[in-house]
Design a protein around this motif. Structure first.
Motif, PDB file in Angstrom:
ATOM      1  N   TRP A   8      95.409  76.772  22.388  1.00 31.32           N
ATOM      2  CA  TRP A   8      94.306  77.743  22.456  1.00 31.32           C
ATOM      3  C   TRP A   8      94.104  78.225  23.894  1.00 31.32           C
ATOM      4  CZ3 TRP A   8      89.561  78.291  24.828  1.00 31.32           C
ATOM      5  CH2 TRP A   8      88.667  79.205  24.274  1.00 31.32           C
ATOM      6  N   LEU A   9      94.149  77.300  24.840  1.00 33.30           N
ATOM      7  CA  LEU A   9      93.987  77.665  26.248  1.00 33.30           C
ATOM      8  C   LEU A   9      95.161  78.510  26.740  1.00 33.30           C
ATOM      9  CD1 LEU A   9      92.685  74.232  27.605  1.00 33.30           C
ATOM     10  CD2 LEU A   9      91.346  76.336  27.434  1.00 33.30           C
ATOM     11  N   ASN A  10      96.371  78.083  26.408  1.00 31.74           N
ATOM     12  CA  ASN A  10      97.555  78.834  26.827  1.00 31.74           C
ATOM     13  C   ASN A  10      97.553  80.249  26.270  1.00 31.74           C
ATOM     14  OD1 ASN A  10      99.549  77.284  28.517  1.00 31.74           O
ATOM     15  ND2 ASN A  10      99.252  75.770  26.902  1.00 31.74           N
ATOM     16  N   ASP A  11      97.134  80.408  25.030  1.00 32.25           N
ATOM     17  CA  ASP A  11      97.083  81.735  24.407  1.00 32.25           C
ATOM     18  C   ASP A  11      96.116  82.673  25.134  1.00 32.25           C
ATOM     19  OD1 ASP A  11      98.920  80.938  22.543  1.00 32.25           O
ATOM     20  OD2 ASP A  11      97.455  80.566  20.952  1.00 32.25           O
ATOM     21  N   ARG A  12      95.155  82.100  25.844  1.00 34.09           N
ATOM     22  CA  ARG A  12      94.165  82.906  26.565  1.00 34.09           C
ATOM     23  C   ARG A  12      94.467  83.017  28.056  1.00 34.09           C
ATOM     24  NH1 ARG A  12      92.796  81.361  22.050  1.00 34.09           N
ATOM     25  NH2 ARG A  12      91.198  82.366  20.754  1.00 34.09           N
ATOM     26  N   GLY A  13      95.676  82.606  28.441  1.00 30.17           N
ATOM     27  CA  GLY A  13      96.132  82.812  29.813  1.00 30.17           C
ATOM     28  C   GLY A  13      95.902  81.656  30.758  1.00 30.17           C
ATOM     29  N   ILE A  14      95.243  80.585  30.290  1.00 28.57           N
ATOM     30  CA  ILE A  14      95.079  79.393  31.120  1.00 28.57           C
ATOM     31  C   ILE A  14      96.292  78.504  30.875  1.00 28.57           C
ATOM     32  CG2 ILE A  14      93.663  77.367  31.612  1.00 28.57           C
ATOM     33  CD1 ILE A  14      91.247  78.922  30.598  1.00 28.57           C
ATOM     34  N   LYS A  15      97.202  78.477  31.829  1.00 30.09           N
ATOM     35  CA  LYS A  15      98.429  77.697  31.667  1.00 30.09           C
ATOM     36  C   LYS A  15      98.061  76.214  31.647  1.00 30.09           C
ATOM     37  CE  LYS A  15     100.771  81.253  34.370  1.00 30.09           C
ATOM     38  NZ  LYS A  15     101.419  81.567  35.673  1.00 30.09           N
ATOM     39  N   THR A  16      98.383  75.547  30.543  1.00 31.65           N
ATOM     40  CA  THR A  16      97.868  74.196  30.327  1.00 31.65           C
ATOM     41  C   THR A  16      98.975  73.212  29.964  1.00 31.65           C
ATOM     42  OG1 THR A  16      95.780  75.146  29.521  1.00 31.65           O
ATOM     43  CG2 THR A  16      96.199  72.823  29.017  1.00 31.65           C
ATOM     44  N   HIS A  17      98.919  72.043  30.593  1.00 35.09           N
ATOM     45  CA  HIS A  17      99.767  70.917  30.215  1.00 35.09           C
ATOM     46  C   HIS A  17      98.874  69.735  29.839  1.00 35.09           C
ATOM     47  CE1 HIS A  17     103.542  72.295  32.659  1.00 35.09           C
ATOM     48  NE2 HIS A  17     103.462  72.854  31.477  1.00 35.09           N
ATOM     49  N   VAL A  18      99.240  69.062  28.766  1.00 37.26           N
ATOM     50  CA  VAL A  18      98.561  67.822  28.374  1.00 37.26           C
ATOM     51  C   VAL A  18      99.427  66.670  28.852  1.00 37.26           C
ATOM     52  CG1 VAL A  18      97.611  66.474  26.478  1.00 37.26           C
ATOM     53  CG2 VAL A  18      97.611  68.981  26.351  1.00 37.26           C
ATOM     54  N   PHE A  19      98.873  65.838  29.726  1.00 40.37           N
ATOM     55  CA  PHE A  19      99.663  64.778  30.347  1.00 40.37           C
ATOM     56  C   PHE A  19      99.878  63.614  29.402  1.00 40.37           C
ATOM     57  CE2 PHE A  19     100.277  60.937  32.826  1.00 40.37           C
ATOM     58  CZ  PHE A  19     101.259  61.327  33.716  1.00 40.37           C
ATOM     59  N   ASN A  20     101.154  63.200  29.241  1.00 41.60           N
ATOM     60  CA  ASN A  20     101.531  61.982  28.518  1.00 41.60           C
ATOM     61  C   ASN A  20     100.823  61.893  27.168  1.00 41.60           C
ATOM     62  OD1 ASN A  20     102.828  59.593  28.033  1.00 41.60           O
ATOM     63  ND2 ASN A  20     101.691  58.401  29.534  1.00 41.60           N
ATOM     64  N   GLN A  21     101.167  62.795  26.274  1.00 39.52           N
ATOM     65  CA  GLN A  21     100.472  62.897  24.994  1.00 39.52           C
ATOM     66  C   GLN A  21     100.576  61.606  24.186  1.00 39.52           C
ATOM     67  OE1 GLN A  21     100.666  66.572  22.752  1.00 39.52           O
ATOM     68  NE2 GLN A  21     101.714  67.592  24.440  1.00 39.52           N
ATOM     69  N   ILE A  22      99.446  61.217  23.613  1.00 41.40           N
ATOM     70  CA  ILE A  22      99.361  60.002  22.810  1.00 41.40           C
ATOM     71  C   ILE A  22     100.110  60.213  21.502  1.00 41.40           C
ATOM     72  CG2 ILE A  22      97.807  58.449  21.579  1.00 41.40           C
ATOM     73  CD1 ILE A  22      97.574  58.144  24.549  1.00 41.40           C
ATOM     74  N   LYS A  23     100.940  59.243  21.152  1.00 45.46           N
ATOM     75  CA  LYS A  23     101.717  59.300  19.919  1.00 45.46           C
ATOM     76  C   LYS A  23     101.346  58.129  19.019  1.00 45.46           C
ATOM     77  CE  LYS A  23     105.575  61.328  22.491  1.00 45.46           C
ATOM     78  NZ  LYS A  23     106.993  61.142  22.923  1.00 45.46           N
TER      79      LYS A  23
END
Length: 507
Positions: free
Chosen positions: A219-234
């Motif tokens: 959602w953030l990336n689609d609005r132009g805020i380049k976003t990374h989620v660090f070490n995603q929980i699996k």
């Protein structure tokens, strides 16, 4: 969180999957070891070998004690638990990515030799050389520093500076919670994207797991805020899930940087009340030292990105700054993927070089034998050692371990203060009126050994007096723990805390 909401949450399914995997492993090992005698013997021998490995491993003695104890108590399952959760085993993929990012960083950053040559200050040289040898962190002069004694002050300054951003905004936080604080910042970021500002965001998946939907980064990336989620929980047992991005950083236009204890959630600015008054502290820096913060953010960004970002595109040359010399500033960062414990070494170096006093605030006090010995030695050397911890805890079990360490330290002459109004979350250190450290590093195992951390060490900057005045106010609002109080603890509670302390490396 009600039961219906919990059952539908990502946390529930991840926890359920991990529990089922643990049960499966336990019963598989139990079945084969009970049915086949030679399997049981092999597992016992494997446990003995694991104990020998743990004892000879290059890790802190408290962790060794924990795992040898667990393996001896549960010879077969203890060994399995160590393989899953013990040691400082960083996954190969994460290590390779981090090493590559570090090599890129090393090629860019260079030690500021002119600053060192212009000073005959022995302590300054020691701190600068330790920081350089531990992670290639340069020392800077000609910077401005501003200390914030509350989260509210820091938040207002952050908003003020974000609104003025022209070129780029880098934000990296452990916790971002949908709240008044985040809603305000988010709207500014969305507006800045429309203005053509390069906005980038990194948030830790575990820290924000309870607050964000799975697809919130999209959602953030689609609005132009380049976003990374660090070490995603699996939903599977993986060792790297223990390594979290605990940093709190904002970099604006390569000239302004923020760090400190504050995450982005309303309790940090007391618009939401949790555990009494929430006291946090932070720092804003301006000038060439922001270079290290910019590059370190991009280091984390690059090892998650498919397209790498060139540091030179975002770092301002020193000729852009006209600030007067105001002491020395040394930003640093810590990573669990190497064998250097930068945050811990910063604390130890400050403590070991203190001649009159060493004061520090920490929300959690979970210490290894190295730090206890250093604190004990400082007291014996006549240093006024004071540690401020919360008066109202946020985690009961962690608080009991803190209490166990308080008992040990008070008996060694360390002065422990409990912050009576509520929960103190700031991570601030001050010594001898000349040295200060503000950042994200707690005095606990996770900050010292497992997390990505950051901080800024200062010598002779103008904000050090503000930090000292804040400490004085904190002491007035805090309770000094006495030896009599420690002696009057219920024996059952004392035993419980002593047992819990054995498992403190896991907390």
């Amino acid at each position: 969180m009600n039961i219906k909401k919990l059952v539908k949450s990502k946390i529930f399914y991840i926890a359920l999957a991990i529990i089922l995997q643990c049960i499966f492993i336990f019963f598989t090992v139990y079945y084969f070891s009970s049915k086949y005698f030679f399997v049981s013997i092999l597992l016992m021998l494997f446990s003995v070998c694991t104990c020998i490995y743990v004892i000879n491993s290059d890790t802190n003695s408290s962790s060794k004690l924990l795992w040898v104890f667990v393996i001896m108590m549960f010879p077969i399952m203890g060994c399995i638990l160590y393989l899953l959760f013990g040691g400082k085993k960083i996954p190969k993929e994460l290590t390779v990515q981090d090493r590559q990012a570090l090599n890129d960083y090393k090629r860019y950053i260079q030690q500021n030799q002119i600053t060192l040559k212009d000073s005959n200050d022995l302590l300054l040289h020691r701190m600068a050389l330790m920081a350089w040898n531990n992670g290639y962190f340069p020392l800077y002069s000609n910077c401005q520093t501003q200390y914030f004694s509350t989260g509210e002050q820091q938040y207002n300054a952050m908003i003020h500076e974000l609104l003025k951003a022209k070129d780029f905004i880098f934000i990296e936080f452990f916790i971002i919670n949908k709240s008044v604080m985040w809603d305000t910042i988010l709207q500014i970021l969305l507006d800045k994207v429309q203005e053509g500002v390069d906005v980038r965001l990194i948030y830790d998946d575990f820290g924000s797991l309870e607050f964000f939907e799975t697809d919130y980064s999209k959602w953030l990336n689609d609005r132009g805020i380049k976003t990374h989620v660090f070490n995603q929980i699996k939903p599977q047992i993986e060792i790297q899930m223990n390594n979290r991005d605990h940093r709190k950083i904002i970099v604006i236009d390569g000239e302004i940087g923020f760090t400190g204890g504050c995450n982005i959630s309303d309790e940090y600015i007391n618009t939401k009340k949790r555990f009494g008054y929430w006291k946090d502290m932070g720092l804003m820096v301006k000038g060439p030292c922001v270079e290290t913060m910019t590059v370190s953010f991009l280091q984390i960004w690059n090892y998650q990105a498919s397209i790498k970002t060139d540091y030179n595109d975002f770092v301002l040359p020193n000729s852009c700054f006209s600030y007067e010399k105001n002491g020395f500033v040394l930003p640093f960062f810590d990573s669990p993927t190497d064998d250097k414990f930068v945050g811990k070494n910063m604390h130890l170096n400050m403590l070991n070089n203190s001649s009159r006093y060493f004061w520090i605030t920490t929300p959690y006090l979970i210490l290894d034998s190295d730090m206890v010995s250093a604190l004990d030695l400082a007291v014996d050397n006549g240093v006024d050692v004071r540690i401020i911890v919360p008066g109202i805890p946020d985690k009961r079990m962690v608080y009991d371990v803190t209490k166990a360490n308080i008992d040990i330290l008070v008996r060694k002459g360390v002065k422990i203060y409990e912050y009576t109004p509520g929960f103190i979350h700031g991570k601030v250190c001050l010594s001898d009126d000349r040295n200060a450290l503000v950042g994200t590093v707690n005095m606990d195992f996770r900050s010292y050994y497992l997390h990505y951390e950051c901080g800024i060490w200062m010598r002779d900057t103008n904000c050090i007096e503000d930090i000292k005045q804040d400490f004085k106010q904190i002491f007035k609002s805090s309770h000094l723990v006495t030896l009599e109080e420690c002696n009057n603890v219920n024996p059952v509670i004392r035993i419980y805390r002593s047992i819990l302390k054995i498992f403190s490396p896991l907390l």
